[in-house]
Design a protein around this motif. Structure first.
Motif, PDB file in Angstrom:
ATOM      1  N   VAL A   1       0.840  -1.194   0.001  1.00  9.82           N
ATOM      2  CA  VAL A   1      -0.165   0.152  -0.164  1.00  9.82           C
ATOM      3  C   VAL A   1       0.842   1.203  -0.107  1.00  9.82           C
ATOM      4  CG1 VAL A   1      -1.652   1.178   1.351  1.00  9.82           C
ATOM      5  CG2 VAL A   1      -2.014  -1.488   1.108  1.00  9.82           C
ATOM      6  N   LEU A   2       1.811   1.099   0.839  1.00  4.61           N
ATOM      7  CA  LEU A   2       2.795   2.390   0.771  1.00  4.61           C
ATOM      8  C   LEU A   2       3.380   2.851  -0.378  1.00  4.61           C
ATOM      9  CD1 LEU A   2       4.480   4.621   2.504  1.00  4.61           C
ATOM     10  CD2 LEU A   2       6.367   2.731   2.999  1.00  4.61           C
ATOM     11  N   TYR A   3       4.064   1.713  -1.157  1.00  5.40           N
ATOM     12  CA  TYR A   3       4.529   2.043  -2.487  1.00  5.40           C
ATOM     13  C   TYR A   3       3.881   2.153  -3.739  1.00  5.40           C
ATOM     14  CZ  TYR A   3       9.131   1.675  -0.131  1.00  5.40           C
ATOM     15  OH  TYR A   3      10.202   2.011   0.736  1.00  5.40           O
ATOM     16  N   ALA A   4       2.545   1.622  -3.592  1.00  4.39           N
ATOM     17  CA  ALA A   4       1.530   2.142  -4.602  1.00  4.39           C
ATOM     18  C   ALA A   4       1.352   3.549  -4.395  1.00  4.39           C
ATOM     19  CB  ALA A   4       0.427   0.925  -4.419  1.00  4.39           C
ATOM     20  N   TRP A   5       0.793   3.847  -2.972  1.00  8.41           N
ATOM     21  CA  TRP A   5       0.634   5.348  -2.925  1.00  8.41           C
ATOM     22  C   TRP A   5       1.715   6.212  -3.365  1.00  8.41           C
ATOM     23  CZ3 TRP A   5      -2.576   9.095  -1.322  1.00  8.41           C
ATOM     24  CH2 TRP A   5      -1.991  10.337  -0.811  1.00  8.41           C
ATOM     25  N   LYS A   6       2.884   5.788  -3.118  1.00  6.71           N
ATOM     26  CA  LYS A   6       4.146   6.507  -3.360  1.00  6.71           C
ATOM     27  C   LYS A   6       4.242   6.668  -4.840  1.00  6.71           C
ATOM     28  CE  LYS A   6       7.943   6.465  -0.790  1.00  6.71           C
ATOM     29  NZ  LYS A   6       7.906   7.676  -0.232  1.00  6.71           N
ATOM     30  N   GLY A   7       3.843   5.537  -5.424  1.00  6.90           N
ATOM     31  CA  GLY A   7       4.019   5.305  -6.905  1.00  6.90           C
ATOM     32  C   GLY A   7       3.160   6.292  -7.632  1.00  6.90           C
ATOM     33  N   CYS A   8       1.846   6.317  -7.062  1.00 11.33           N
ATOM     34  CA  CYS A   8       0.985   7.234  -7.635  1.00 11.33           C
ATOM     35  C   CYS A   8       1.216   8.764  -7.314  1.00 11.33           C
ATOM     36  CB  CYS A   8      -0.688   6.930  -7.084  1.00 11.33           C
ATOM     37  SG  CYS A   8      -1.322   5.228  -7.575  1.00 11.33           S
ATOM     38  N   LYS A   9       1.707   9.009  -6.455  1.00 11.37           N
ATOM     39  CA  LYS A   9       1.914  10.480  -5.922  1.00 11.37           C
ATOM     40  C   LYS A   9       3.166  11.151  -6.462  1.00 11.37           C
ATOM     41  CE  LYS A   9       3.117  11.412  -1.683  1.00 11.37           C
ATOM     42  NZ  LYS A   9       4.275  12.242  -1.777  1.00 11.37           N
ATOM     43  N   ASP A  10       4.395  10.105  -6.498  1.00  9.49           N
ATOM     44  CA  ASP A  10       5.505  10.639  -6.985  1.00  9.49           C
ATOM     45  C   ASP A  10       6.071  10.441  -8.168  1.00  9.49           C
ATOM     46  OD1 ASP A  10       5.953  12.326  -4.625  1.00  9.49           O
ATOM     47  OD2 ASP A  10       6.772  10.349  -3.725  1.00  9.49           O
ATOM     48  N   ASN A  11       5.489   9.241  -8.798  1.00  9.61           N
ATOM     49  CA  ASN A  11       5.542   8.596 -10.043  1.00  9.61           C
ATOM     50  C   ASN A  11       7.114   8.211 -10.510  1.00  9.61           C
ATOM     51  OD1 ASN A  11       5.055   7.360 -12.291  1.00  9.61           O
ATOM     52  ND2 ASN A  11       5.237   9.214 -13.790  1.00  9.61           N
TER      53      ASN A  11
ATOM     54  N   ASP B   1       9.930   3.377  -6.802  1.00  9.29           N
ATOM     55  CA  ASP B   1       8.671   3.200  -6.145  1.00  9.29           C
ATOM     56  C   ASP B   1       7.634   2.009  -6.749  1.00  9.29           C
ATOM     57  OD1 ASP B   1       9.253   4.950  -4.046  1.00  9.29           O
ATOM     58  OD2 ASP B   1       8.224   6.474  -4.861  1.00  9.29           O
ATOM     59  N   TRP B   2       7.606   1.981  -7.996  1.00  9.88           N
ATOM     60  CA  TRP B   2       6.879   1.205  -8.695  1.00  9.88           C
ATOM     61  C   TRP B   2       7.359  -0.070  -8.735  1.00  9.88           C
ATOM     62  CZ3 TRP B   2       2.073   1.889  -9.311  1.00  9.88           C
ATOM     63  CH2 TRP B   2       1.692   3.132  -9.366  1.00  9.88           C
ATOM     64  N   LEU B   3       8.947  -0.267  -8.671  1.00  5.86           N
ATOM     65  CA  LEU B   3       9.560  -1.552  -8.619  1.00  5.86           C
ATOM     66  C   LEU B   3       9.343  -2.266  -7.178  1.00  5.86           C
ATOM     67  CD1 LEU B   3      12.908  -0.623 -10.432  1.00  5.86           C
ATOM     68  CD2 LEU B   3      11.070  -2.211 -11.482  1.00  5.86           C
ATOM     69  N   LEU B   4       9.426  -1.341  -6.296  1.00  7.65           N
ATOM     70  CA  LEU B   4       9.222  -1.883  -4.972  1.00  7.65           C
ATOM     71  C   LEU B   4       7.768  -2.442  -4.621  1.00  7.65           C
ATOM     72  CD1 LEU B   4      11.346   0.864  -3.024  1.00  7.65           C
ATOM     73  CD2 LEU B   4      11.912  -1.499  -3.160  1.00  7.65           C
ATOM     74  N   PHE B   5       7.005  -1.655  -5.233  1.00  8.36           N
ATOM     75  CA  PHE B   5       5.618  -2.024  -5.055  1.00  8.36           C
ATOM     76  C   PHE B   5       5.351  -3.531  -5.774  1.00  8.36           C
ATOM     77  CE2 PHE B   5       1.308  -2.401  -7.534  1.00  8.36           C
ATOM     78  CZ  PHE B   5       0.667  -2.616  -6.543  1.00  8.36           C
ATOM     79  N   GLY B   6       6.122  -3.972  -6.747  1.00  2.00           N
ATOM     80  CA  GLY B   6       6.082  -5.074  -7.363  1.00  2.00           C
ATOM     81  C   GLY B   6       6.585  -6.275  -6.677  1.00  2.00           C
ATOM     82  N   ILE B   7       7.724  -5.750  -5.805  1.00  2.00           N
ATOM     83  CA  ILE B   7       8.542  -6.633  -5.053  1.00  2.00           C
ATOM     84  C   ILE B   7       7.697  -7.064  -3.778  1.00  2.00           C
ATOM     85  CG2 ILE B   7      10.483  -6.844  -3.480  1.00  2.00           C
ATOM     86  CD1 ILE B   7      11.939  -5.074  -5.759  1.00  2.00           C
ATOM     87  N   PHE B   8       7.301  -5.969  -3.323  1.00  2.00           N
ATOM     88  CA  PHE B   8       6.412  -6.412  -2.099  1.00  2.00           C
ATOM     89  C   PHE B   8       5.035  -7.129  -2.339  1.00  2.00           C
ATOM     90  CE2 PHE B   8       9.234  -2.923  -0.263  1.00  2.00           C
ATOM     91  CZ  PHE B   8       9.826  -3.826   0.495  1.00  2.00           C
TER      92      PHE B   8
END
Length: 220
Positions: free
Chosen positions: A140-150, A154-161
């Motif tokens: 949730v954290l890195y999906a949020w950061k990906g959407c916010k900061d692009n 962040d998107w890679l970490l979202f996929g990993i977690f």
């Protein structure tokens, strides 16, 4: 009692340490045996595999790691479980810091979680539910950061977690389905960020060995 912003870190640290100590010591003293789910996963861990007939492998792997370090000391497995819970609290604190922009509200967010049954009484039993907690929060954290900061990282970490979360418990997919609904909504509103597809690269690579195992074992 008025909480001052400068005291937030101190209060959070005391709270986290108290949680770990209480929920490690009390079951260590009061329980005659480890909980059944923990014993089951310990048995799986003796034979390190890419999957098991009941659950994905991550909880068994973590228990086997602690067994190699601490042996048959029951307190170690209660401690392992609380490490996962407290790690989730810390991640949620960092996420809410970014979300609320108010550290006192972030502290309250974590303290409120302690009042939820699944973050206290059930936590001494290390199982797939406890195992998935930090990865749920990290996704949730890195999906949020990906959407916010692009940012690509962040998107890679979202996929990993997200992948590690599924290796913790298959029902983790519910969270990802909910996120897909959000992404679909963004697509129809023409606000979809195609950079998010980067997250699929580590997601697929991490899950691939387990998917191969499932195929070879007829999706047991």
């Amino acid at each position: 009692m008025i909480i001052k912003k400068k005291d937030v870190n101190k209060i959070l640290t005391i709270f986290l340490l108290t949680h770990i100590v209480l929920w490690t010591v009390i079951p260590s003293i009061s329980n005659n045996n480890l909980p059944l789910d923990t014993l089951e996963a310990l048995a799986w861990g003796n034979d390190m595999q890419l999957g098991y007939e009941k659950h994905p492998p991550l909880s068994a792997w973590f228990l086997e790691l602690f067994y190699q370090i601490f042996g048959s000391q029951d307190w170690a497995y209660y401690f392992l479980s609380q490490l996962f819970v407290v790690t989730s609290f810390i991640i949620i604190f960092k996420f809410s810091e970014d979300f609320f922009q108010n550290r006192i509200h972030s502290l309250i967010s974590v303290l409120l979680l302690e009042g939820i049954y699944f973050y206290n009484f059930t936590t001494p039993e290390f199982n797939v539910n406890v195992c998935q907690l930090p990865f749920w929060a990290l996704s949730v954290l890195y999906a949020w950061k990906g959407c916010k900061d692009n940012k690509t990282i962040d998107w890679l970490l979202f996929g990993i977690f997200a992948a590690i979360g599924i290796l913790s418990k298959y029902l983790f997919i519910y969270l990802l389905i909910a996120m897909d609904v959000f992404f679909a909504y963004a697509f129809f509103k023409k606000k979809f960020n195609y950079k998010s597809f980067i997250s699929l690269i580590p997601f697929v690579l991490i899950l691939l060995p387990h998917l191969i195992w499932l195929t070879e074992n007829d999706y047991i």
